[in-house]
Motif scaffolding. Sequence first.
Motif, PDB file in Angstrom:
ATOM      1  N   SER A 157       0.824  -1.207   0.000  1.00  0.00           N
ATOM      2  CA  SER A 157       0.000   0.000   0.000  1.00  0.00           C
ATOM      3  C   SER A 157       0.863   1.264   0.000  1.00  0.00           C
ATOM      4  N   TYR A 158       2.030   1.210   0.660  1.00  0.00           N
ATOM      5  CA  TYR A 158       2.950   2.347   0.660  1.00  0.00           C
ATOM      6  C   TYR A 158       3.469   2.602  -0.746  1.00  0.00           C
ATOM      7  N   ARG A 159       3.854   1.549  -1.456  1.00  0.00           N
ATOM      8  CA  ARG A 159       4.372   1.709  -2.815  1.00  0.00           C
ATOM      9  C   ARG A 159       3.284   2.214  -3.754  1.00  0.00           C
ATOM     10  N   VAL A 160       2.053   1.764  -3.556  1.00  0.00           N
ATOM     11  CA  VAL A 160       0.934   2.253  -4.372  1.00  0.00           C
ATOM     12  C   VAL A 160       0.717   3.739  -4.125  1.00  0.00           C
ATOM     13  N   SER A 161       0.769   4.159  -2.867  1.00  0.00           N
ATOM     14  CA  SER A 161       0.583   5.572  -2.537  1.00  0.00           C
ATOM     15  C   SER A 161       1.664   6.434  -3.158  1.00  0.00           C
ATOM     16  N   GLN A 162       2.905   5.944  -3.164  1.00  0.00           N
ATOM     17  CA  GLN A 162       4.001   6.707  -3.737  1.00  0.00           C
ATOM     18  C   GLN A 162       3.849   6.884  -5.248  1.00  0.00           C
ATOM     19  N   ARG A 163       3.239   5.896  -5.903  1.00  0.00           N
ATOM     20  CA  ARG A 163       2.971   6.048  -7.339  1.00  0.00           C
ATOM     21  C   ARG A 163       1.773   6.968  -7.575  1.00  0.00           C
ATOM     22  N   THR A 164       0.728   6.762  -6.790  1.00  0.00           N
ATOM     23  CA  THR A 164      -0.513   7.496  -7.009  1.00  0.00           C
ATOM     24  C   THR A 164      -0.384   8.974  -6.671  1.00  0.00           C
ATOM     25  N   ARG A 165       0.421   9.308  -5.672  1.00  0.00           N
ATOM     26  CA  ARG A 165       0.510  10.698  -5.225  1.00  0.00           C
ATOM     27  C   ARG A 165       0.982  11.640  -6.327  1.00  0.00           C
ATOM     28  N   LYS A 166       1.705  11.110  -7.306  1.00  0.00           N
ATOM     29  CA  LYS A 166       2.228  11.956  -8.379  1.00  0.00           C
ATOM     30  C   LYS A 166       1.127  12.441  -9.310  1.00  0.00           C
ATOM     31  N   ARG A 167      -0.052  11.821  -9.215  1.00  0.00           N
ATOM     32  CA  ARG A 167      -1.172  12.266 -10.056  1.00  0.00           C
ATOM     33  C   ARG A 167      -1.671  13.644  -9.652  1.00  0.00           C
ATOM     34  N   ILE A 168      -1.256  14.114  -8.484  1.00  0.00           N
ATOM     35  CA  ILE A 168      -1.689  15.447  -8.065  1.00  0.00           C
ATOM     36  C   ILE A 168      -1.119  16.520  -8.990  1.00  0.00           C
ATOM     37  N   GLU A 169      -0.029  16.180  -9.690  1.00  0.00           N
ATOM     38  CA  GLU A 169       0.537  17.120 -10.658  1.00  0.00           C
ATOM     39  C   GLU A 169      -0.436  17.363 -11.811  1.00  0.00           C
ATOM     40  N   GLU A 170      -1.322  16.395 -12.075  1.00  0.00           N
ATOM     41  CA  GLU A 170      -2.345  16.606 -13.101  1.00  0.00           C
ATOM     42  C   GLU A 170      -3.291  17.730 -12.675  1.00  0.00           C
ATOM     43  N   ILE A 171      -3.596  17.792 -11.379  1.00  0.00           N
ATOM     44  CA  ILE A 171      -4.459  18.868 -10.872  1.00  0.00           C
ATOM     45  C   ILE A 171      -3.762  20.204 -11.040  1.00  0.00           C
ATOM     46  N   PHE A 172      -2.505  20.300 -10.595  1.00  0.00           N
ATOM     47  CA  PHE A 172      -1.773  21.557 -10.726  1.00  0.00           C
ATOM     48  C   PHE A 172      -1.613  21.955 -12.190  1.00  0.00           C
ATOM     49  N   GLY A 173      -1.318  20.965 -13.044  1.00  0.00           N
ATOM     50  CA  GLY A 173      -1.141  21.266 -14.462  1.00  0.00           C
ATOM     51  C   GLY A 173      -2.400  21.823 -15.087  1.00  0.00           C
ATOM     52  N   TRP A 174      -3.574  21.206 -14.768  1.00  0.00           N
ATOM     53  CA  TRP A 174      -4.840  21.688 -15.326  1.00  0.00           C
ATOM     54  C   TRP A 174      -5.188  23.061 -14.773  1.00  0.00           C
ATOM     55  N   LEU A 175      -5.012  23.251 -13.468  1.00  0.00           N
ATOM     56  CA  LEU A 175      -5.343  24.538 -12.857  1.00  0.00           C
ATOM     57  C   LEU A 175      -4.521  25.670 -13.461  1.00  0.00           C
ATOM     58  N   LYS A 176      -3.268  25.388 -13.786  1.00  0.00           N
ATOM     59  CA  LYS A 176      -2.398  26.452 -14.300  1.00  0.00           C
ATOM     60  C   LYS A 176      -2.598  26.713 -15.789  1.00  0.00           C
ATOM     61  N   THR A 177      -2.774  25.657 -16.575  1.00  0.00           N
ATOM     62  CA  THR A 177      -2.880  25.845 -18.028  1.00  0.00           C
ATOM     63  C   THR A 177      -4.299  26.173 -18.465  1.00  0.00           C
ATOM     64  N   VAL A 178      -5.263  25.379 -18.021  1.00  0.00           N
ATOM     65  CA  VAL A 178      -6.655  25.584 -18.429  1.00  0.00           C
ATOM     66  C   VAL A 178      -7.388  26.507 -17.455  1.00  0.00           C
ATOM     67  N   GLY A 179      -7.137  26.316 -16.161  1.00  0.00           N
ATOM     68  CA  GLY A 179      -7.835  27.109 -15.153  1.00  0.00           C
ATOM     69  C   GLY A 179      -7.285  28.501 -14.948  1.00  0.00           C
ATOM     70  N   GLY A 180      -6.179  28.837 -15.599  1.00  0.00           N
ATOM     71  CA  GLY A 180      -5.645  30.197 -15.518  1.00  0.00           C
ATOM     72  C   GLY A 180      -4.941  30.531 -14.222  1.00  0.00           C
ATOM     73  N   MET A 181      -4.518  29.484 -13.462  1.00  0.00           N
ATOM     74  CA  MET A 181      -3.904  29.738 -12.164  1.00  0.00           C
ATOM     75  C   MET A 181      -2.377  29.810 -12.222  1.00  0.00           C
TER      76      MET A 181
END
Length: 217
Positions: A157-181
């Motif tokens: 579960s720790y290794r899964v979390s370490q892989r999954t946590r990087k998906r948060i960059e998708e949120i930042f990427g969308w907020l900055k490029t499409v969301g104007g942030m």
Amino acid sequence: MDSTLIESWASLKSLKKDDQPPKDGGDGTGMVDFKGERRTNQTHQSSTDPEAKLMRRGNGQPAKLCFGGHALMENRSGLCADLQITDSRTSEPKVARQLLARLRRKRIRAKTLGADKGYHSKAFVEHLRAQHIRPHIARIEGRVTPGLDARTTRHASYRVSQRTRKRIEEIFGWLKTVGGMIKSRVIGIARTQMQAYLAASAYNLLRMSRLVPIGTS
């Protein structure tokens, strides 16, 4: 959990020292001459947006007037569970505590928290353990932290979390490029927070529409 920098609307030209006007460049264009002058958050303040502080993304990068953007992601669906705009100097673990406390007030209990090495501190790990949250935080080599050792990191579960946590960059990427942030369009933390809420709401709506199986209503 992760954080990013959001550039302020204020420019570096607005930085002033002790209420003194900056030196004129002398070329007739009105440009400010900062040559040979050391600018820090302790000595300078922006006259346009006093809440924006100088911060750099990393070594070798230029310092810019920024706010801190902190996001909490739900692992299973990749939705943005919460978003906080702060002074760019505010530590990541401090904001993480605030966002987790808001979750508890909503009667939502987090079971794990995945994060990068910026959250690896003894005090924060102890806080998570006290809240019965398993700290799936990237470890700093050589740092011994009770509660974040092989008894935690050996599990799948720790290794899964370490892989999954990087998906948060998708949120930042969308907020900055499409969301104007990528750069705040307003002045101050409070107004930038409202802009971030609107952008994150749009992201979640779009994300939820992708989670609905095709052909269902």
